[in-house]
Design an enzyme around this catalytic site. Structure first.
Site, short mmCIF file in Angstrom:
data_model
loop_
_atom_site.label_atom_id
_atom_site.label_comp_id
_atom_site.label_asym_id
_atom_site.label_seq_id
_atom_site.Cartn_x
_atom_site.Cartn_y
_atom_site.Cartn_z
N ASP A 11 0.93 -1.03 -0.10
CA ASP A 11 -0.11 -0.02 -0.01
C ASP A 11 0.96 1.20 0.17
O ASP A 11 2.04 1.12 0.26
CB ASP A 11 -0.79 0.12 1.33
CG ASP A 11 -1.67 1.26 1.47
OD1 ASP A 11 -2.50 1.77 0.46
OD2 ASP A 11 -1.46 1.88 2.55
N ASP A 13 -0.26 5.40 1.03
CA ASP A 13 -0.43 6.08 2.24
C ASP A 13 -0.50 5.47 3.45
O ASP A 13 -1.31 4.44 3.68
CB ASP A 13 -1.59 6.64 1.94
CG ASP A 13 -1.67 7.62 0.56
OD1 ASP A 13 -1.98 8.80 0.67
OD2 ASP A 13 -1.63 7.09 -0.56
N ASP A 169 -1.56 -1.04 5.78
CA ASP A 169 -1.82 -0.41 6.98
C ASP A 169 -3.05 -0.28 7.63
O ASP A 169 -3.55 0.31 8.76
CB ASP A 169 -1.19 0.91 7.30
CG ASP A 169 -1.87 2.13 6.64
OD1 ASP A 169 -2.34 3.10 7.04
OD2 ASP A 169 -2.19 1.87 5.41
#
Length: 219
Positions: A11, A13, A169
């Site tokens: 991922d 961001d 995250d």
């Protein structure tokens, strides 16, 4: 030494880059332009993870039904495109990790719900050839947690999903790995806490607190 994975898909961001300040600034610029209130970093942090349209929907009173939705969305995209690197920076240890993976011959990709133009721009500026493929949200490809973009990345990398791992995250990333039929690793240094990840399906043994812990799993 035999390693477990040949490819790592990240991922963006909250995983590789801390983009929260620039996202918040763009959100406040767009909201202010049309007479809406401002938002804190923590508020925007809670809104992100499902793409720009969902961010705007969560920001605005009445969401998609707000008469200024399309205007705010367009303004946000234009503003963020110009200012997406003002305060954004890699998380501690990320550059050394990517350099290690590159030198060791791992294939590396980014799959994000951020707009495709921004994903590719940030990849080019911050990571260059350390990341072979970068895929963001665009028409014709369902965004995470659907596995479409992850499967596209695997095809570009020419790696079977059994030999790849997805690192993110958030709960969206956890579901993405599951839906793609891949192993998943969750990082707690980004936009979601360890407690949040545990309460949304993450296992203690798949959540890492820093880059060194992540590297040990990948080695």
């Amino acid at each position: 030494m035999n390693r477990r994975y040949d490819a790592v898909i990240f991922d963006l961001d909250g995983t590789l880059l801390d983009t929260l300040a620039d996202l918040t600034n763009a959100a406040n610029a767009a909201a202010g332009r049309y007479g809406f209130g401002s938002y804190t970093l923590d508020e925007i942090c809670g809104f992100v993870g499902n793409g720009i349209r969902k961010l705007i929907e969560r920001m605005l009173p009445d969401g998609l039904d707000n008469p200024h939705f399309d205007e705010v969305y367009t303004f946000f995209c234009e503003y963020y495109g110009k200012h997406c690197m003002d305060e954004t920076e890699p998380y501690p240890g990320v550059m050394s990790l990517l350099d290690y993976l590159h030198k060791e011959g791992y294939q590396v990709a980014i799959v994000s719900n951020k707009a495709d133009f921004a994903v590719k721009k940030l990849r080019d500026v911050y990571f260059g050839d350390l990341v072979a493929a970068a895929i963001g949200e665009r028409e014709g490809c369902r965004r995470k947690p659907f596995p479409d973009a992850v499967w596209q990345a695997l095809e570009e990398l020419q790696v079977e999903r059994e030999r790849a791992v997805y690192v993110g995250d958030s709960d969206v990333d956890f579901m993405t790995a599951q839906n793609a039929g891949m192993d998943g690793i969750l990082v707690s240094w980004g936009f979601r806490s360890r407690e949040f990840l545990l309460s949304h399906g993450g296992r203690p043994d798949q959540i890492v607190a820093n880059v060194n812990e992540l590297k040990k799993i990948l080695e």
